[in-house]
Motif scaffolding. Structure first.
Motif, short mmCIF file in Angstrom:
data_model
loop_
_atom_site.label_atom_id
_atom_site.label_comp_id
_atom_site.label_asym_id
_atom_site.label_seq_id
_atom_site.Cartn_x
_atom_site.Cartn_y
_atom_site.Cartn_z
N ILE A 181 0.83 -1.21 0.00
CA ILE A 181 0.00 0.00 0.00
C ILE A 181 0.86 1.26 0.00
O ILE A 181 0.41 2.33 -0.40
CB ILE A 181 -0.98 0.02 1.20
N ARG A 182 2.13 1.11 0.40
CA ARG A 182 3.04 2.26 0.39
C ARG A 182 3.57 2.56 -1.01
O ARG A 182 4.07 3.66 -1.27
CB ARG A 182 4.21 2.02 1.34
N GLU A 183 3.46 1.60 -1.91
CA GLU A 183 3.99 1.76 -3.26
C GLU A 183 3.00 2.34 -4.25
O GLU A 183 3.40 2.81 -5.32
CB GLU A 183 4.45 0.39 -3.80
N VAL A 184 1.72 2.31 -3.90
CA VAL A 184 0.69 2.68 -4.85
C VAL A 184 0.08 4.02 -4.48
O VAL A 184 -0.43 4.20 -3.37
CB VAL A 184 -0.41 1.60 -4.90
N ALA A 185 0.14 4.96 -5.40
CA ALA A 185 -0.50 6.25 -5.19
C ALA A 185 -2.01 6.07 -5.30
O ALA A 185 -2.52 5.49 -6.25
CB ALA A 185 -0.02 7.25 -6.23
N ALA A 186 -2.72 6.54 -4.29
CA ALA A 186 -4.17 6.37 -4.27
C ALA A 186 -4.84 7.66 -3.87
O ALA A 186 -4.27 8.48 -3.13
CB ALA A 186 -4.55 5.25 -3.30
N ALA A 187 -6.08 7.85 -4.34
CA ALA A 187 -6.82 9.06 -4.01
C ALA A 187 -7.19 9.11 -2.54
O ALA A 187 -7.31 10.18 -1.95
CB ALA A 187 -8.08 9.15 -4.87
N ALA A 188 -7.36 7.92 -1.93
CA ALA A 188 -7.71 7.84 -0.52
C ALA A 188 -6.68 6.99 0.22
O ALA A 188 -6.25 5.95 -0.29
CB ALA A 188 -9.09 7.22 -0.35
N PRO A 189 -6.26 7.41 1.42
CA PRO A 189 -5.32 6.60 2.19
C PRO A 189 -5.94 5.26 2.57
O PRO A 189 -7.16 5.15 2.74
CB PRO A 189 -5.04 7.47 3.42
#
Length: 303
Positions: free
Chosen positions: A257-265
């Motif tokens: 989850i630290r590697e993927v840019a996401a709109a929501a944490p």
């Protein structure tokens, strides 16, 4: 038009065109006259009478209650995409908070059972497994809106029941595909797929969740967790499905989850402790059995 049947008890289910609502309508129809509310999409359950109405319009909902006179309400409708909630906070809040409070108020007026479906994402994922009494610590707009909705529900109708649900898996006849369908399709076709290896949930299939809600409705009030019995990551789930499907060419890759840019944490581990619900008769299906059924349903092409 579909018929709600001849049962004397009338149950109103919102979100009836969605994943959970579809399962709720199908299971409830054996004991209730079911009225399924859909707003933007058509309700496709044969045994439910489809009802169109804007949940965010309190006057429309008051008129709907006066016409149907339900004896219980299950509120499964939501703006549940965390990315959408981050980008459209006001619109999502009208659905997730304002509409929920309005429906709870109507149930208080009629003094009938009200079940509100909330989420495991009311937690930040740092201190699992979470019980009902643990402090909420949402890190994204969706979770914050669900926490606010929970609080407003209990303030206006203390006899309401809030069911916190985990990641939902499985297939349904609802209007859209879901994570489970996309994962099965990718495995079968060998399409490259990245799945989180460090995000953990206690997933449950839609039928088990719906059966659980119907089982506990009327038995208790307050907050109740309806998680599955096993903690698992999406990556591990994908690997298990690939084995069941005997797809040696499955192209599943673990990501963080630290590697993927996401709109929501994303919360790393929102596993739920659901012992309280188990004691009330909630009995979610075994995860491996659920995955096998998913594969069989997918290959048959009919939920």
């Amino acid at each position: 038009m579909s018929s709600a049947g001849n049962h004397p008890r009338r149950l109103l289910i919102t979100g009836a065109s969605g994943f959970l609502g579809w399962h709720l309508c199908r299971l409830a129809a054996s004991e209730w006259s079911v009225y399924g509310v859909g707003c933007r999409h058509r309700v496709t359950v044969y045994d439910a009478t489809p009802v169109t109405g804007d949940l965010t319009d309190s006057d429309v909902m008051a008129t709907l209650f006066d016409r149907i006179r339900p004896q219980a309400v299950i509120h499964a409708a939501a703006a549940s995409d965390p990315a959408f909630c981050e980008r459209h906070i006001d619109e999502a809040r009208r659905i997730n908070v304002t509409a929920t409070e309005s429906l709870a108020g109507q149930c208080a007026r009629w003094k009938i059972p009200f079940v509100f479906t909330s989420t495991d994402l009311v937690f930040d994922g740092t201190r699992p497994p979470y019980a009902e009494d643990d402090a909420t610590t949402p890190i994204a707009a969706y979770g914050r809106q669900k926490v606010e909705a929970e609080q407003r529900v209990m303030a206006c109708w203390p006899k309401a029941l809030i069911c916190r649900l985990p990641l939902m898996i499985g297939l349904s006849g609802g209007f859209r595909g879901n994570f489970s369908f996309e994962m099965l399709k990718a495995i079968e076709t060998g399409t490259s797929m990245n799945l989180f290896a460090d995000e953990f949930r206690t997933p449950v299939d839609g039928q088990s969740a719906a059966a659980g809600i119907l089982t506990v409705m009327g038995k208790t009030s307050g907050i109740l967790n309806l998680g599955g019995r096993r903690r698992i990551s999406r990556y591990e789930m994908g690997r298990r499905l690939a084995v069941i499907m005997e797809c040696k060419d499955a192209n599943i890759r673990p990501v963080s989850i630290r590697e993927v840019a996401a709109a929501a944490p994303r919360s790393p581990d929102v596993s739920l402790n659901s012992q309280r619900a188990y004691r009330l008769g909630y009995d979610p299906a075994d995860l491996d059995l659920t995955l096998e059924r998913m594969v069989n349903t997918f290959r048959k092409g009919q939920p």
